[in-house]
Design an enzyme around this catalytic site. Structure first.
Site, PDB file in Angstrom:
ATOM      1  N   LYS A  78      43.015 -13.581 -26.514  1.00 41.35           N
ATOM      2  CA  LYS A  78      43.485 -12.322 -27.111  1.00 41.35           C
ATOM      3  C   LYS A  78      42.668 -11.146 -26.587  1.00 41.35           C
ATOM      4  O   LYS A  78      43.216 -10.138 -26.153  1.00 41.35           O
ATOM      5  CB  LYS A  78      43.345 -12.426 -28.641  1.00 41.35           C
ATOM      6  N   ASN A  79      41.352 -11.280 -26.616  1.00 38.65           N
ATOM      7  CA  ASN A  79      40.504 -10.141 -26.252  1.00 38.65           C
ATOM      8  C   ASN A  79      40.564  -9.805 -24.767  1.00 38.65           C
ATOM      9  O   ASN A  79      40.264  -8.676 -24.379  1.00 38.65           O
ATOM     10  CB  ASN A  79      39.046 -10.405 -26.658  1.00 38.65           C
ATOM     11  N   ARG A 106      42.170  -2.753 -34.383  1.00 40.73           N
ATOM     12  CA  ARG A 106      41.316  -1.739 -33.775  1.00 40.73           C
ATOM     13  C   ARG A 106      41.551  -1.554 -32.273  1.00 40.73           C
ATOM     14  O   ARG A 106      41.433  -0.451 -31.751  1.00 40.73           O
ATOM     15  CB  ARG A 106      39.855  -2.110 -33.967  1.00 40.73           C
ATOM     16  N   CYS A 147      36.113  -1.722 -40.746  1.00 39.18           N
ATOM     17  CA  CYS A 147      36.523  -3.096 -40.539  1.00 39.18           C
ATOM     18  C   CYS A 147      35.837  -3.932 -41.600  1.00 39.18           C
ATOM     19  O   CYS A 147      34.913  -3.477 -42.257  1.00 39.18           O
ATOM     20  CB  CYS A 147      36.172  -3.479 -39.112  1.00 39.18           C
ATOM     21  N   ARG A 170      32.570   0.362 -37.702  1.00 37.26           N
ATOM     22  CA  ARG A 170      32.616   0.092 -36.257  1.00 37.26           C
ATOM     23  C   ARG A 170      33.009   1.391 -35.572  1.00 37.26           C
ATOM     24  O   ARG A 170      34.177   1.703 -35.421  1.00 37.26           O
ATOM     25  CB  ARG A 170      33.601  -1.038 -35.951  1.00 37.26           C
ATOM     26  N   PRO A 171      32.002   2.141 -35.160  1.00 36.11           N
ATOM     27  CA  PRO A 171      32.261   3.488 -34.646  1.00 36.11           C
ATOM     28  C   PRO A 171      32.964   3.493 -33.290  1.00 36.11           C
ATOM     29  O   PRO A 171      32.983   2.486 -32.588  1.00 36.11           O
ATOM     30  CB  PRO A 171      30.857   4.080 -34.504  1.00 36.11           C
ATOM     31  N   VAL A 172      33.536   4.658 -32.934  1.00 33.88           N
ATOM     32  CA  VAL A 172      34.125   4.834 -31.595  1.00 33.88           C
ATOM     33  C   VAL A 172      33.508   6.057 -30.909  1.00 33.88           C
ATOM     34  O   VAL A 172      34.083   6.616 -29.987  1.00 33.88           O
ATOM     35  CB  VAL A 172      35.669   4.981 -31.647  1.00 33.88           C
ATOM     36  N   ASP A 173      32.312   6.455 -31.399  1.00 31.92           N
ATOM     37  CA  ASP A 173      31.675   7.647 -30.839  1.00 31.92           C
ATOM     38  C   ASP A 173      31.461   7.557 -29.327  1.00 31.92           C
ATOM     39  O   ASP A 173      31.642   8.532 -28.604  1.00 31.92           O
ATOM     40  CB  ASP A 173      30.334   7.895 -31.546  1.00 31.92           C
ATOM     41  N   LEU A 174      31.121   6.365 -28.832  1.00 34.21           N
ATOM     42  CA  LEU A 174      30.854   6.220 -27.400  1.00 34.21           C
ATOM     43  C   LEU A 174      32.128   6.390 -26.573  1.00 34.21           C
ATOM     44  O   LEU A 174      32.089   6.927 -25.465  1.00 34.21           O
ATOM     45  CB  LEU A 174      30.233   4.850 -27.103  1.00 34.21           C
ATOM     46  N   ASP A 202      30.924 -13.329 -31.765  1.00 30.59           N
ATOM     47  CA  ASP A 202      32.158 -13.956 -32.246  1.00 30.59           C
ATOM     48  C   ASP A 202      32.018 -15.457 -32.481  1.00 30.59           C
ATOM     49  O   ASP A 202      32.972 -16.105 -32.917  1.00 30.59           O
ATOM     50  CB  ASP A 202      33.309 -13.687 -31.267  1.00 30.59           C
ATOM     51  N   ILE A 206      24.306  -7.627 -32.845  1.00 27.14           N
ATOM     52  CA  ILE A 206      25.426  -6.756 -32.454  1.00 27.14           C
ATOM     53  C   ILE A 206      26.037  -6.121 -33.713  1.00 27.14           C
ATOM     54  O   ILE A 206      26.239  -4.914 -33.773  1.00 27.14           O
ATOM     55  CB  ILE A 206      26.524  -7.550 -31.698  1.00 27.14           C
ATOM     56  N   ARG A 208      45.756 -13.995 -36.626  1.00 27.67           N
ATOM     57  CA  ARG A 208      45.469 -12.894 -35.700  1.00 27.67           C
ATOM     58  C   ARG A 208      44.840 -13.398 -34.417  1.00 27.67           C
ATOM     59  O   ARG A 208      44.957 -12.761 -33.378  1.00 27.67           O
ATOM     60  CB  ARG A 208      44.480 -11.908 -36.348  1.00 27.67           C
TER      61      ARG A 208
HETATM   62  C1  UD1 Z   1      34.820  -6.515 -28.952  1.00 25.23           C
HETATM   63  C2  UD1 Z   1      35.636  -7.710 -29.398  1.00 25.23           C
HETATM   64  C3  UD1 Z   1      35.042  -8.333 -30.650  1.00 25.23           C
HETATM   65  C4  UD1 Z   1      33.569  -8.641 -30.434  1.00 25.23           C
HETATM   66  C5  UD1 Z   1      32.822  -7.417 -29.897  1.00 25.23           C
HETATM   67  C6  UD1 Z   1      31.381  -7.723 -29.493  1.00 25.23           C
HETATM   68  C7  UD1 Z   1      37.903  -7.143 -28.717  1.00 25.23           C
HETATM   69  C8  UD1 Z   1      39.280  -6.760 -29.141  1.00 25.23           C
HETATM   70  N1  UD1 Z   1      36.994  -7.253 -29.689  1.00 25.23           N
HETATM   71  O1  UD1 Z   1      34.881  -5.552 -29.997  1.00 25.23           O
HETATM   72  O2  UD1 Z   1      35.767  -9.508 -30.943  1.00 25.23           O
HETATM   73  O3  UD1 Z   1      32.999  -9.024 -31.667  1.00 25.23           O
HETATM   74  O4  UD1 Z   1      33.477  -6.916 -28.722  1.00 25.23           O
HETATM   75  O5  UD1 Z   1      31.353  -8.696 -28.495  1.00 25.23           O
HETATM   76  O6  UD1 Z   1      37.653  -7.395 -27.554  1.00 25.23           O
HETATM   77  N2  UD1 Z   1      29.411   0.705 -30.854  1.00 25.23           N
HETATM   78  C9  UD1 Z   1      28.987   1.997 -31.124  1.00 25.23           C
HETATM   79  N3  UD1 Z   1      29.806   3.040 -30.773  1.00 25.23           N
HETATM   80  C10 UD1 Z   1      31.008   2.845 -30.154  1.00 25.23           C
HETATM   81  C11 UD1 Z   1      31.420   1.538 -29.878  1.00 25.23           C
HETATM   82  C12 UD1 Z   1      30.604   0.474 -30.246  1.00 25.23           C
HETATM   83  O7  UD1 Z   1      27.921   2.199 -31.673  1.00 25.23           O
HETATM   84  O8  UD1 Z   1      31.681   3.846 -29.849  1.00 25.23           O
HETATM   85  C13 UD1 Z   1      28.559  -0.443 -31.218  1.00 25.23           C
HETATM   86  C14 UD1 Z   1      29.182  -1.368 -32.275  1.00 25.23           C
HETATM   87  O9  UD1 Z   1      28.949  -0.877 -33.581  1.00 25.23           O
HETATM   88  C15 UD1 Z   1      28.463  -2.670 -31.994  1.00 25.23           C
HETATM   89  C16 UD1 Z   1      28.284  -2.647 -30.464  1.00 25.23           C
HETATM   90  O10 UD1 Z   1      28.446  -1.290 -30.079  1.00 25.23           O
HETATM   91  O11 UD1 Z   1      27.202  -2.695 -32.608  1.00 25.23           O
HETATM   92  C17 UD1 Z   1      29.258  -3.513 -29.696  1.00 25.23           C
HETATM   93  O12 UD1 Z   1      30.585  -3.213 -30.079  1.00 25.23           O
HETATM   94  P1  UD1 Z   1      31.799  -3.316 -29.067  1.00 25.23           P
HETATM   95  O13 UD1 Z   1      31.377  -4.124 -27.874  1.00 25.23           O
HETATM   96  O14 UD1 Z   1      32.371  -1.966 -28.832  1.00 25.23           O
HETATM   97  O15 UD1 Z   1      32.869  -4.149 -29.873  1.00 25.23           O
HETATM   98  P2  UD1 Z   1      34.435  -4.055 -29.724  1.00 25.23           P
HETATM   99  O16 UD1 Z   1      34.806  -3.693 -28.329  1.00 25.23           O
HETATM  100  O17 UD1 Z   1      34.997  -3.237 -30.841  1.00 25.23           O
END
Ligand code: UD1
Length: 423
Positions: free
Chosen positions: A22-23, A94, A118, A123-127, A308, A330, A400
């Site tokens: 899926k991922n 997400r 979540c 789970r931020p998207v700031d980056l 995961d 993480i 899912r």
């Molecule tokens: C993806 C996987 C999820 C897995 C995760 C970590 C998918 C659909 N999901 O989630 O199953 O658990 O990788 O391997 O592929 N972070 C920030 N700011 C951001 C984005 C992330 O601070 O803008 C932080 C998160 O809070 C976390 C870390 O970065 O601590 C890693 O998250 P990220 O790799 O982005 O996870 P996802 O891509 O959402």
């Protein structure tokens, strides 16, 4: 809402085919929007998140055909014209947020709902957003939506991901391959899903340097063409079944259709449990150990131990002889499964972002409930070695992310029935 009724303990014996990931599929599906012609992706699992993303893509006007029988997905971006991903769909999954990178990259414009929280915390998207700003996009927030705009060509620049993020790397790659002059991502994710995406974008015509390393440099090209792609097999499903196979001393399982090169350091860590493991081209054979050695782990970015698989690992450790601990670096709050495994008889204790386990515990069947995908599957693993009858509630989480879970496990000897639960 369905539940699983599980009778244990049962050893697992036989063969389990691993499904498409899926991922890995979701970024490839988003990449298909960037092409000027249709893309076909094989080895696609029948999972709710895939259906959700198909619908997200359809909203834009793309044609999406899913041949469920053969796992073949065809995405034709020819009529893509509606540059929006609505809240009703993004809130269900997400990863729909990948539409931001894809639409901005292709059309220089996008309106995509913010994904929200979540089950295991923020789970931020700031980056994702800061990286696109650095690239040269104009990003504003309006009533829960991200509104993004970019000129015909963005200058690009350099952006460092701190922490490294799979989702942000994917989104920034999608946004830049057609529209940034030169964009460098530092501390980029190296997860197999990201590597596959980049390789396939290059086949479509993109210019990406540093694939598989922590520094990706993208130089925008004018057009990309659709291609044929084989999606990767699911490395998390593989790890989950390896763990399942180790938990009962009489288990003897062969996993087929495995992408063994995507497993990072996991097989080495797994072998420390004492399980007998033979890896061939695309199969892994596991014979459970008489007694499981306690093995402590700490989650890390790839090729480290995947977050995961931490819930499944801790659950296996309840069957190990001795003390172990599992730390998630993480996601700090990803322990909602612990009180439920404790209900089954697990001796587990959470302290900050670590769970301490003291095995071996004789688990006994009970009713348990879970809040997310990996937590749910851990409860299934526990129930399969617990004495007697367990009800695992709210299994919609499993639909899912695990294709045909009860069928695959029943075929190797588990006693699992899906029962419709009254509201
Ligand atoms: C993806 C996987 C999820 C897995 C995760 C970590 C998918 C659909 N999901 O989630 O199953 O658990 O990788 O391997 O592929 N972070 C920030 N700011 C951001 C984005 C992330 O601070 O803008 C932080 C998160 O809070 C976390 C870390 O970065 O601590 C890693 O998250 P990220 O790799 O982005 O996870 P996802 O891509 O959402």
């Amino acid at each position: 809402m369905d539940k699983f009724v599980i009778e244990g303990p049962t050893p697992l014996q036989g063969s389990i085919p691993i499904s498409g990931s899926k991922n890995a599929a979701l970024p490839l599906m988003a990449a298909a929007l960037l092409g000027d012609s249709p893309t076909t992706i094989t080895n696609i699992p029948k999972l709710r998140d895939i259906y959700t993303f198909n619908n997200v893509i359809r909203v834009t006007g793309c044609k999406v055909d899913f041949d469920e029988e053969d796992g073949i997905l065809t995405i034709d971006p020819k009529h893509l014209s509606h540059l929006e991903a609505p809240y009703e769909l993004v809130r269900k999954m997400r990863a729909s947020f990948y539409m931001l990178g894809a639409l901005l990259g292709k059309f220089g414009k996008a309106k995509v709902s913010l994904p929200g929280g979540c089950a295991w915390g923020p789970r931020p998207v700031d980056l994702h957003l800061d990286g696109m700003r650095e690239m040269g996009a104009d990003i504003t927030l309006d009533q829960g939506y991200v509104i993004a705009e970019a000129p015909e060509q963005m200058e690009g620049g350099t952006f460092t991901l701190e922490p490294s993020s799979v989702g942000a790397t994917v989104n920034l790659v999608l946004a830049s391959v057609l529209r940034a002059k030169e964009f460098t991502i530092k501390n980029a994710a190296r997860e197999p899903d990201v590597v596959l995406l980049c390789k396939k974008l290059v086949e479509m015509g993109a210019n990406i340097e540093g694939i598989g390393t922590q520094t990706l440099t993208i130089r925008g090209v004018d057009t990309l063409e659709g291609i044929a792609i084989r999606n990767a097999s699911d490395r998390i499903e593989t790890g989950t079944f390896m763990i399942a196979a180790a938990m009962h001393p009489q288990s003897n399982v062969t996993l087929t259709n495995v992408d063994v090169d995507d497993l990072g350091g996991f097989p080495e860590t797994f072998s420390k449990t004492g399980a007998d493991m033979t890896i061939n081209k695309d199969t892994i054979h596991i014979k459970a150990p008489e007694t499981i050695n306690p093995v402590s782990v700490k989650t890390e970015v790839y090729p480290g131990f995947p977050t995961d698989l931490q819930a499944q690992w801790s659950t296996m450790m309840t069957q190990a002889n001795g003390k172990s601990s599992v730390t998630d670096t993480i996601y700090y709050d990803r322990f909602s499964y612990v009180p439920e495994v404790v209900r089954l008889g697990g001796d587990m204790d959470v302290e900050e972002n670590t769970v301490h386990i003291e095995g071996k515990n004789q688990l006994k069947g009970a009713s348990v409930m879970s809040t997310d995908l990996r937590a749910s599957v851990s409860l299934v693993l526990a129930a399969m070695v617990a004495e007697g009858h367990s009800d695992v509630l709210r299994i919609y989480h499993l639909d899912r992310g695990y294709e045909d879970l009860e069928e695959k496990l029943t075929n190797v000897g588990a006693n699992i029935k899906r029962v419709a639960q009254e509201k």
